[in-house]
Write an enzyme that holds these catalytic residues in place. Structure first.
Site, PDB file in Angstrom:
ATOM      1  N   CYS A 322     -38.945  23.932  32.194  1.00 49.44           N
ATOM      2  CA  CYS A 322     -39.759  24.928  31.503  1.00 49.44           C
ATOM      3  C   CYS A 322     -40.099  26.118  32.393  1.00 49.44           C
ATOM      4  O   CYS A 322     -40.083  27.275  31.955  1.00 49.44           O
ATOM      5  CB  CYS A 322     -41.027  24.295  30.940  1.00 49.44           C
ATOM      6  SG  CYS A 322     -42.097  23.530  32.169  1.00 49.44           S
ATOM      7  N   HIS A 453     -46.765  21.731  32.079  1.00 51.21           N
ATOM      8  CA  HIS A 453     -45.954  22.583  31.194  1.00 51.21           C
ATOM      9  C   HIS A 453     -46.312  24.051  31.421  1.00 51.21           C
ATOM     10  O   HIS A 453     -47.384  24.373  31.941  1.00 51.21           O
ATOM     11  CB  HIS A 453     -46.202  22.212  29.730  1.00 51.21           C
ATOM     12  CG  HIS A 453     -45.196  22.772  28.770  1.00 51.21           C
ATOM     13  ND1 HIS A 453     -43.851  22.803  29.028  1.00 51.21           N
ATOM     14  CD2 HIS A 453     -45.350  23.342  27.531  1.00 51.21           C
ATOM     15  CE1 HIS A 453     -43.222  23.330  28.007  1.00 51.21           C
ATOM     16  NE2 HIS A 453     -44.107  23.681  27.083  1.00 51.21           N
ATOM     17  N   ASP A 474     -42.523  29.089  23.459  1.00 50.85           N
ATOM     18  CA  ASP A 474     -42.473  27.794  24.139  1.00 50.85           C
ATOM     19  C   ASP A 474     -41.018  27.423  24.389  1.00 50.85           C
ATOM     20  O   ASP A 474     -40.216  27.351  23.456  1.00 50.85           O
ATOM     21  CB  ASP A 474     -43.144  26.723  23.271  1.00 50.85           C
ATOM     22  CG  ASP A 474     -43.391  25.421  24.026  1.00 50.85           C
ATOM     23  OD1 ASP A 474     -42.604  25.111  24.943  1.00 50.85           O
ATOM     24  OD2 ASP A 474     -44.357  24.708  23.688  1.00 50.85           O
TER      25      ASP A 474
END
Length: 544
Positions: A322, A453, A474
């Site tokens: 991520c 995250h 996202d």
């Protein structure tokens, strides 16, 4: 008629005489120290051995009497006058040794004869009694009688003789108390020392086990963190991509020809260091602008970042990529912004292994040595996570001016962060009344990090009720979902996946990396020499 040799009482028969003698013997067993009575001979011996051990200096005489008694019991058939005389002589000798003040030589002759007669009479009575009993009858009671008649207590320590056992006991306790106490105290000290040593050994063993268990748990936690953050030497992007594609083929969800095509594309991408674009979705910001212009919603104002492409995780970085994907989003926006052409000239959005190589190069230049050390100065070939510090380091090495803001605690009810929303609103908005409903700003997107995250903030809504809502890309959202936003008739349900209200962000801590412009060469050198920790800004120290 029969007459008792002890008290002179007469009885009519021999059984009566036996009973009479038994009464005499039972009554005559008396402790010479404390005058305990009404017990048999064996019980009296046990009493003397346990209660008056130190005072019992005549034990050797008892043993001698016992040996004579044993000889008598084995020779009852030969119980002649000669044998009785030997026993009498032995008893007399034993008695004499316990009366040093009245020795056999110093006694008058008739006194000696009287003593012999007395002992002889007692032994004669005993012989008659033994003949009437079984072989194991209680001969020891006679010894108790003789012992009581002869004994005067003698001090076992100094030899002093007292008239009675009570005086002897008092003498020993008062004159020799230190002797009696010392062994016990010594034993207590030895036992105490042994107990302390044992307790110390047990404590050491318990500490060793505890340390061993703590070390084991620490190692397990460390290995868990290594796996979680991709530092367990299990390979990097390339190995994971190939492994996951093989799994898809084995499950029948990917054709072998598709596997080989994707593998070839991946190898080409890795060779040139540029992302293959397989996970990229472009044009979303433009679609959002059209949606807000035409939709009749309860939005009062909306501010959007400059154009930005969405990148999502793939087979090669699923579960750990991520941070890299958010950097790709941020860089895609900077590459389309004329203000950053000079510092990013000739660049394209790099693939993940290339981003890892670029961060390692920044470390080699001297950026963030502490962060480099924590990641063992190596990212290539690993699945190591990156966060706000690594993104800041990489952007600064590219001469992109940015700073980190740390929202280290909640500032609203139920663990919310309203100050975070206010900060982002100030970053994007011009705060001018009468501004248009939808504003496409010149501000790049914001890198947003929390534990586990990271995401990218591409805009913010101000609702008619004055509440705020972030618009977030996202990397965990796949392309097929993001492409729904490109439709001309975009529905509110599609944009819902981008919206995050104050109540949706409730992690304990958040960090953002916000881009502010371009660094000069001199400013880059200063940033290189400054530790990242000193560059952190806390939201509670900022003025809105």
């Amino acid at each position: 008629m029969l007459s008792c040799d002890i008290c002179g009482e007469t009885v009519t028969s021999e059984p009566d005489m036996k009973a009479h003698l038994i009464v005499h013997m039972e009554n005559e067993v008396i402790c010479p120290f404390c005058k305990l009575s009404s017990v048999n001979y064996d019980e009296m011996c046990y009493h003397i051995e346990t209660a008056h051990f130190e005072q019992n200096k005549l034990e050797r005489n008892f043993e001698r009497i016992n040996s004579i008694q044993y000889a008598m019991s084995n020779n009852r058939k030969d119980n002649t006058p000669q044998c009785r005389m030997e026993v009498n002589s032995s008893i007399h000798s034993a008695g004499a040794t316990n009366h040093p003040k009245i020795s056999a030589q110093s006694q008058p002759k008739d006194s000696i004869l009287k003593h012999k007669a007395f002992y002889s009479e007692n032994l004669t009575v005993s012989t008659k009694f033994l003949k009437c009993q079984k072989k194991q009858c209680d001969l020891s009671k006679i010894k108790g009688s003789v012992y009581e008649t002869m004994y005067s207590p003698e001090c076992p320590f100094c030899g002093k003789i007292e008239d009675c056992s009570q005086e002897m006991e008092t003498h020993v306790k008062t004159k020799h108390a230190n002797i009696l106490d010392t062994p016990s105290e010594g034993m207590d000290r030895v036992q105490c020392s042994r107990d302390l040593e044992l307790a110390h050994q047990l404590q050491q063993e318990e500490d060793r086990k505890r340390r061993s268990e703590e070390s084991r748990q620490e190692m397990e936690e460390f290995q868990k963190l290594q796996r979680q953050y991709g530092l367990d030497n299990s390979g990097g992007y390339k190995q994971q991509q190939l492994r996951n594609m093989e799994i898809e083929v084995n499950r029948g969800r990917m054709h072998p020809s598709e596997f080989h095509r994707r593998k070839a594309d991946m190898m080409e991408s890795l060779a040139i260091g540029i992302d293959d674009g397989k996970t990229k979705t472009s044009g979303i910001i433009e679609a959002l602008y059209r949606y807000y212009q035409n939709a009749t919603t309860d939005v009062r104002h909306v501010w959007l970042s400059t154009v930005v492409d969405h990148f999502h995780s793939s087979y090669g970085d699923k579960g750990w990529g991520c941070g890299y994907r958010n950097f790709q989003m941020l860089l895609s926006s900077l590459l389309q912004n004329d203000a950053y052409v000079d510092c990013l000239k000739g660049m394209s959005v790099p693939c993940i292994p290339k981003i890892q190589s670029m961060i390692e190069d920044a470390w080699k230049e001297g950026f963030d040595p502490q962060g480099a050390s924590q990641l063992n100065n190596r990212l290539q070939g690993t699945k190591a996570w990156i966060g706000a510090c690594e993104v800041y380091t990489l952007l600064t090495s590219l001469r992109v001016k940015c700073h980190i803001v740390d929202f280290h605690k909640s500032t609203g009810p139920l663990g919310t962060h309203p100050r975070l929303f206010e900060w982002i609103l100030n970053y994007y908005s011009s705060e001018m009344e009468g501004s248009p409903k939808v504003v496409c700003t010149s501000k790049p997107p914001i890198y947003l990090q929390h534990q586990g995250h990271s995401r990218t903030v591409v805009g913010i809504e101000e609702r008619k009720n004055r509440t705020l809502c972030l618009l977030i890309f996202d990397p965990g959202c796949p392309s097929r979902e993001m492409q729904k936003l490109l439709k001309q008739d975009m529905e509110a349900s599609s944009i819902k996946q981008l919206r995050k209200f104050v109540g949706n962000l409730k992690h304990k801590q958040y960090q953002i990396v916000a881009v502010e412009g371009v660094l000069s060469s001199e400013e880059k050198v200063v940033s290189q020499e400054t530790s990242i920790s000193s560059l952190y800004s806390r939201e509670d120290s900022l003025k809105n």
